[in-house]
Design a protein around this motif. Structure first.
Motif, PDB file in Angstrom:
ATOM      1  N   CYS A 144       0.544  -6.330  -1.259  1.00  0.00           N
ATOM      2  CA  CYS A 144       2.043  -5.967  -1.526  1.00  0.00           C
ATOM      3  C   CYS A 144       2.388  -5.181  -0.097  1.00  0.00           C
ATOM      4  O   CYS A 144       2.034  -4.123   0.337  1.00  0.00           O
ATOM      5  CB  CYS A 144       2.078  -4.832  -2.603  1.00  0.00           C
ATOM      6  SG  CYS A 144       1.516  -5.319  -4.218  1.00  0.00           S
ATOM      7  N   GLY A 145       3.695  -5.724   0.099  1.00  0.00           N
ATOM      8  CA  GLY A 145       4.459  -4.987   1.394  1.00  0.00           C
ATOM      9  C   GLY A 145       3.716  -5.500   2.558  1.00  0.00           C
ATOM     10  O   GLY A 145       4.289  -4.922   3.711  1.00  0.00           O
ATOM     11  N   GLY A 150      10.698 -11.302   0.266  1.00  0.00           N
ATOM     12  CA  GLY A 150      12.202 -11.611  -0.288  1.00  0.00           C
ATOM     13  C   GLY A 150      12.444 -11.004  -1.559  1.00  0.00           C
ATOM     14  O   GLY A 150      11.797 -10.237  -2.418  1.00  0.00           O
ATOM     15  N   GLU A 151      13.809 -10.808  -1.695  1.00  0.00           N
ATOM     16  CA  GLU A 151      14.351 -10.099  -3.237  1.00  0.00           C
ATOM     17  C   GLU A 151      14.882 -11.519  -4.017  1.00  0.00           C
ATOM     18  O   GLU A 151      16.025 -11.906  -3.569  1.00  0.00           O
ATOM     19  CB  GLU A 151      15.422  -9.281  -2.833  1.00  0.00           C
ATOM     20  CG  GLU A 151      16.455  -8.681  -4.004  1.00  0.00           C
ATOM     21  CD  GLU A 151      15.815  -8.203  -5.067  1.00  0.00           C
ATOM     22  OE1 GLU A 151      14.951  -7.400  -4.871  1.00  0.00           O
ATOM     23  OE2 GLU A 151      16.034  -8.646  -6.277  1.00  0.00           O
ATOM     24  N   SER A 162      10.139 -10.164  -9.824  1.00  0.00           N
ATOM     25  CA  SER A 162      10.212  -8.641  -9.457  1.00  0.00           C
ATOM     26  C   SER A 162      11.627  -8.317  -8.578  1.00  0.00           C
ATOM     27  O   SER A 162      11.781  -9.120  -7.760  1.00  0.00           O
ATOM     28  CB  SER A 162       9.004  -8.298  -8.553  1.00  0.00           C
ATOM     29  OG  SER A 162       9.011  -7.037  -8.366  1.00  0.00           O
ATOM     30  N   THR A 163      12.134  -7.243  -9.040  1.00  0.00           N
ATOM     31  CA  THR A 163      13.285  -6.987  -8.237  1.00  0.00           C
ATOM     32  C   THR A 163      13.412  -5.380  -7.790  1.00  0.00           C
ATOM     33  O   THR A 163      12.838  -4.644  -8.428  1.00  0.00           O
ATOM     34  CB  THR A 163      14.556  -7.308  -9.019  1.00  0.00           C
ATOM     35  OG1 THR A 163      15.976  -6.890  -8.302  1.00  0.00           O
ATOM     36  CG2 THR A 163      14.696  -6.448 -10.426  1.00  0.00           C
ATOM     37  N   ALA A 164      14.056  -5.162  -6.676  1.00  0.00           N
ATOM     38  CA  ALA A 164      14.266  -3.798  -6.328  1.00  0.00           C
ATOM     39  C   ALA A 164      15.297  -3.297  -7.035  1.00  0.00           C
ATOM     40  O   ALA A 164      15.510  -2.138  -6.817  1.00  0.00           O
ATOM     41  CB  ALA A 164      14.410  -3.885  -4.778  1.00  0.00           C
ATOM     42  N   HIS A 180       9.528   3.020  -7.850  1.00  0.00           N
ATOM     43  CA  HIS A 180       9.153   3.957  -6.558  1.00  0.00           C
ATOM     44  C   HIS A 180       9.691   5.312  -6.368  1.00  0.00           C
ATOM     45  O   HIS A 180       9.273   6.224  -5.475  1.00  0.00           O
ATOM     46  CB  HIS A 180       9.274   3.150  -5.172  1.00  0.00           C
ATOM     47  CG  HIS A 180       9.132   1.672  -5.079  1.00  0.00           C
ATOM     48  ND1 HIS A 180       7.710   1.242  -5.964  1.00  0.00           N
ATOM     49  CD2 HIS A 180       9.429   0.601  -4.707  1.00  0.00           C
ATOM     50  CE1 HIS A 180       7.447   0.175  -5.717  1.00  0.00           C
ATOM     51  NE2 HIS A 180       8.525  -0.409  -4.978  1.00  0.00           N
ATOM     52  N   ASN A 195      -0.014   0.536   0.502  1.00  0.00           N
ATOM     53  CA  ASN A 195      -0.708  -0.071   1.704  1.00  0.00           C
ATOM     54  C   ASN A 195       0.050   0.315   2.902  1.00  0.00           C
ATOM     55  O   ASN A 195       0.967   0.296   3.099  1.00  0.00           O
ATOM     56  CB  ASN A 195      -0.705  -1.614   1.392  1.00  0.00           C
ATOM     57  CG  ASN A 195      -1.154  -2.169   0.247  1.00  0.00           C
ATOM     58  OD1 ASN A 195      -2.404  -1.577  -0.236  1.00  0.00           O
ATOM     59  ND2 ASN A 195      -0.657  -2.622  -0.641  1.00  0.00           N
ATOM     60  N   GLN A 204       6.949  -1.143 -11.313  1.00  0.00           N
ATOM     61  CA  GLN A 204       5.927  -0.978 -10.262  1.00  0.00           C
ATOM     62  C   GLN A 204       6.366   0.355  -9.552  1.00  0.00           C
ATOM     63  O   GLN A 204       7.717   0.648  -9.280  1.00  0.00           O
ATOM     64  CB  GLN A 204       6.204  -2.256  -9.215  1.00  0.00           C
ATOM     65  CG  GLN A 204       6.180  -3.438 -10.053  1.00  0.00           C
ATOM     66  CD  GLN A 204       6.070  -4.705  -8.967  1.00  0.00           C
ATOM     67  OE1 GLN A 204       4.744  -4.937  -8.775  1.00  0.00           O
ATOM     68  NE2 GLN A 204       6.770  -5.407  -8.526  1.00  0.00           N
ATOM     69  N   PHE A 263       9.318   1.579   3.296  1.00  0.00           N
ATOM     70  CA  PHE A 263       7.943   1.511   3.292  1.00  0.00           C
ATOM     71  C   PHE A 263       7.508   0.087   3.278  1.00  0.00           C
ATOM     72  O   PHE A 263       6.013  -0.199   3.344  1.00  0.00           O
ATOM     73  CB  PHE A 263       7.294   2.297   2.102  1.00  0.00           C
ATOM     74  CG  PHE A 263       7.884   1.956   0.939  1.00  0.00           C
ATOM     75  CD1 PHE A 263       7.538   0.734   0.335  1.00  0.00           C
ATOM     76  CD2 PHE A 263       9.124   2.469   0.316  1.00  0.00           C
ATOM     77  CE1 PHE A 263       8.157   0.036  -1.045  1.00  0.00           C
ATOM     78  CE2 PHE A 263       9.636   1.738  -0.859  1.00  0.00           C
ATOM     79  CZ  PHE A 263       9.154   0.753  -1.422  1.00  0.00           C
ATOM     80  N   CYS A 264       8.056  -1.088   3.329  1.00  0.00           N
ATOM     81  CA  CYS A 264       7.801  -2.291   3.291  1.00  0.00           C
ATOM     82  C   CYS A 264       7.823  -3.125   4.474  1.00  0.00           C
ATOM     83  O   CYS A 264       8.818  -3.172   5.147  1.00  0.00           O
ATOM     84  CB  CYS A 264       8.798  -3.220   2.118  1.00  0.00           C
ATOM     85  SG  CYS A 264       8.251  -4.740   1.889  1.00  0.00           S
ATOM     86  N   THR A 298       5.255   2.328  -6.157  1.00  0.00           N
ATOM     87  CA  THR A 298       4.081   2.420  -4.931  1.00  0.00           C
ATOM     88  C   THR A 298       4.356   4.034  -4.796  1.00  0.00           C
ATOM     89  O   THR A 298       4.968   4.876  -4.688  1.00  0.00           O
ATOM     90  CB  THR A 298       4.759   1.833  -3.921  1.00  0.00           C
ATOM     91  OG1 THR A 298       4.873   0.335  -4.160  1.00  0.00           O
ATOM     92  CG2 THR A 298       4.000   1.964  -2.548  1.00  0.00           C
ATOM     93  N   SER A 301      10.518  -2.704  -9.341  1.00  0.00           N
ATOM     94  CA  SER A 301      10.105  -1.709  -8.302  1.00  0.00           C
ATOM     95  C   SER A 301      11.056  -0.581  -8.379  1.00  0.00           C
ATOM     96  O   SER A 301      12.098  -0.451  -7.932  1.00  0.00           O
ATOM     97  CB  SER A 301      10.206  -2.608  -7.326  1.00  0.00           C
ATOM     98  OG  SER A 301       9.423  -3.650  -6.921  1.00  0.00           O
TER      99      SER A 301
HETATM  100  N1  SAH Z   1      11.774  -7.676  -3.577  1.00  0.00           N
HETATM  101  C1  SAH Z   1      11.299  -7.596  -4.785  1.00  0.00           C
HETATM  102  C2  SAH Z   1       9.848  -8.418  -4.806  1.00  0.00           C
HETATM  103  C3  SAH Z   1       8.866  -7.895  -3.683  1.00  0.00           C
HETATM  104  S1  SAH Z   1       7.571  -7.479  -4.758  1.00  0.00           S
HETATM  105  C4  SAH Z   1      10.918  -6.080  -5.200  1.00  0.00           C
HETATM  106  O1  SAH Z   1      11.269  -5.349  -4.652  1.00  0.00           O
HETATM  107  O2  SAH Z   1      10.521  -6.064  -6.542  1.00  0.00           O
HETATM  108  C5  SAH Z   1       6.747  -6.697  -3.944  1.00  0.00           C
HETATM  109  C6  SAH Z   1       6.297  -5.149  -4.192  1.00  0.00           C
HETATM  110  O3  SAH Z   1       5.467  -4.327  -3.532  1.00  0.00           O
HETATM  111  C7  SAH Z   1       7.282  -4.339  -4.458  1.00  0.00           C
HETATM  112  O4  SAH Z   1       7.219  -3.550  -5.555  1.00  0.00           O
HETATM  113  C8  SAH Z   1       7.448  -3.463  -3.200  1.00  0.00           C
HETATM  114  O5  SAH Z   1       8.216  -2.274  -3.343  1.00  0.00           O
HETATM  115  C9  SAH Z   1       5.910  -3.353  -3.038  1.00  0.00           C
HETATM  116  N2  SAH Z   1       5.704  -2.941  -1.668  1.00  0.00           N
HETATM  117  C10 SAH Z   1       6.331  -2.829  -0.706  1.00  0.00           C
HETATM  118  N3  SAH Z   1       5.831  -2.366   0.316  1.00  0.00           N
HETATM  119  C11 SAH Z   1       4.474  -1.800  -0.031  1.00  0.00           C
HETATM  120  C12 SAH Z   1       3.538  -1.276   0.472  1.00  0.00           C
HETATM  121  N4  SAH Z   1       3.643  -1.010   1.781  1.00  0.00           N
HETATM  122  N5  SAH Z   1       2.482  -0.730  -0.307  1.00  0.00           N
HETATM  123  C13 SAH Z   1       2.395  -1.009  -1.613  1.00  0.00           C
HETATM  124  N6  SAH Z   1       3.541  -1.570  -2.144  1.00  0.00           N
HETATM  125  C14 SAH Z   1       4.594  -2.139  -1.496  1.00  0.00           C
END
Ligand code: SAH
Length: 368
Positions: free
Chosen positions: A348-349, A172-173, A204-206, A229, A305, A271, A117-118, A273, A227
């Motif tokens: 975000c994203g 980035g991660e 923040s990490t996936a 989700h 988003n 987090q 979704f990113c 989403t 993150s």
């Molecule tokens: N890679 C790290 C840092 C990115 S943080 C991580 O995954 O945590 C960015 C945050 O926005 C993450 O939680 C990511 O999953 C979220 N994100 C990515 N795409 C998005 C979108 N389209 N809508 C809302 N959040 C989103």
């Protein structure tokens, strides 16, 4: 030339030692660069000639610069497009809030994680950022704040004049680049430099388990955001490929053990989403509550988003509220976070380097 922005103070002190000079010069130099914004390393008048010469011969601040800035009409968020020395572009986002000024920074050019979704994930990984490039983003934003008093004056909380928080939530991660991030953390948190407390820095990490273990061992006080989700292994693996390598069950067990050893006021930011029809149902709320038992968490629900073209949609307002209320009733601390800077594609994203940056329709040039 070595990049000064990648140099922790203790290494600079090592250099002073080798030159048989007092270590105080390292502090003077750190203060000049990070607090006074000086990039000419040999400028502070109190530096001895021998140190000046060594700096001139071997060290310089990397040439990252702000290529473009866009300010949101709605919330004062500023998105910076940063050009790195090799021409690569990344983004960082400055967010004024009631009680803090937060900078969201990037740790890689692109990202390898490919969360479905990113938008950033679609770029793939172009390259790692160096510690010096990570630090340069923060240096540039601090200088920008100092040079734009009108930006602060327009906000109704002028008591804040400096960056107070950093979040590694840009491109980035960060834990795929853990060595450089760790080095940058030493520099950013140095009391003689930008002096950002580790508690005020959030990585923040996936769900990169190995990276978390490395970073938390070195910086146990660092704030961590996960993150999440999704609530089941199967569903999470579909949304976030990283879950196949480090299943969320293992990640959460590791974090439970970590937080047991920490002070009671430390918490993990989750987090989540929220995506219509994908993870926003009553079942998901129930499973999420079960998953988080025993962890000191704050949950941020981020309505998706929408990025084009995508099969995912943001949640219906009603289902988002019901989801939040369900978590709240179970005793979880939960907030709905609407992404800032949506009109400038800073949410975000949405951070992605397009081939045609001029297509940023909503951009407004800032008064200079
Ligand atoms: N890679 C790290 C840092 C990115 S943080 C991580 O995954 O945590 C960015 C945050 O926005 C993450 O939680 C990511 O999953 C979220 N994100 C990515 N795409 C998005 C979108 N389209 N809508 C809302 N959040 C989103």
């Amino acid at each position: 030339m070595q990049d000064f922005f990648a140099l922790p103070r203790h290494e600079l002190e090592g250099l002073c030692e080798r030159l048989e000079l007092p270590l105080i010069h390292a502090k003077t130099l750190f203060r000049a660069v990070y607090k006074e914004g000086l990039k000419a390393l040999s400028a502070p008048p109190s530096l001895p000639q021998r140190l000046r010469q060594t700096l001139e011969d071997g060290y310089a601040c990397n040439e990252a610069s702000i290529a473009k800035e866009s300010c949101s009409r709605y919330d004062g968020t500023v998105k910076f497009l940063i050009r790195l020395s090799d021409g690569s572009l990344v983004e960082s986002v400055l967010m004024p809030e009631k009680k803090r000024i937060t900078l969201c920074i990037s740790s890689q050019v692109g990202c390898a994680q490919a969360c479905t979704f990113c938008y950033t994930g679609r770029m793939g990984l172009k390259r790692q950022m160096s510690a010096g490039e990570i630090v340069a983003q923060v240096w540039l934003a601090s200088q920008w704040i100092a040079q734009h008093p009108e930006w602060l004056a327009e906000r109704d909380f002028p008591s804040f004049t400096k960056l107070s928080n950093i979040v590694f939530m840009g491109m980035g991660e960060p834990l795929d680049n853990v060595q450089e991030v760790s080095r940058a953390l030493h520099i950013l948190s140095d009391p003689w430099g930008l002096n950002l407390a580790l508690r005020k820095i959030s990585v923040s990490t996936a769900g990169h388990l190995e990276g978390m273990a490395v970073l938390l061992k070195e910086f146990p006080d660092l704030s961590l955001a996960l993150s999440l989700h999704a609530t089941t292994e199967r569903e999470r693996s579909q949304l976030m490929p990283i879950n196949r390598r480090w299943p969320i069950g293992e990640v959460l067990s590791f974090l439970r053990a970590h937080y047991e050893t920490r002070a009671k006021d430390r918490s993990l930011l989750i987090q989540y989403t929220v995506i219509r029809g994908v993870n926003d149902g009553e079942r998901h709320a129930r499973e999420l509550i079960e998953l988080l038992v025993g962890l000191p968490v704050k949950v941020n629900l981020i309505p998706l988003n929408e990025v084009e073209p995508s099969r995912f949609q943001g949640p219906e307002p009603g289902s988002l509220e019901a989801f939040r209320d369900r978590l709240h009733e179970a005793g979880l601390r939960v907030m709905v976070r609407y992404s800032k800077g949506q009109d400038i594609e800073a949410a975000c994203g949405q951070l992605v380097i397009k081939n045609t940056p001029s297509s940023d329709r909503a951009d407004r040039a800032l008064p200079s």
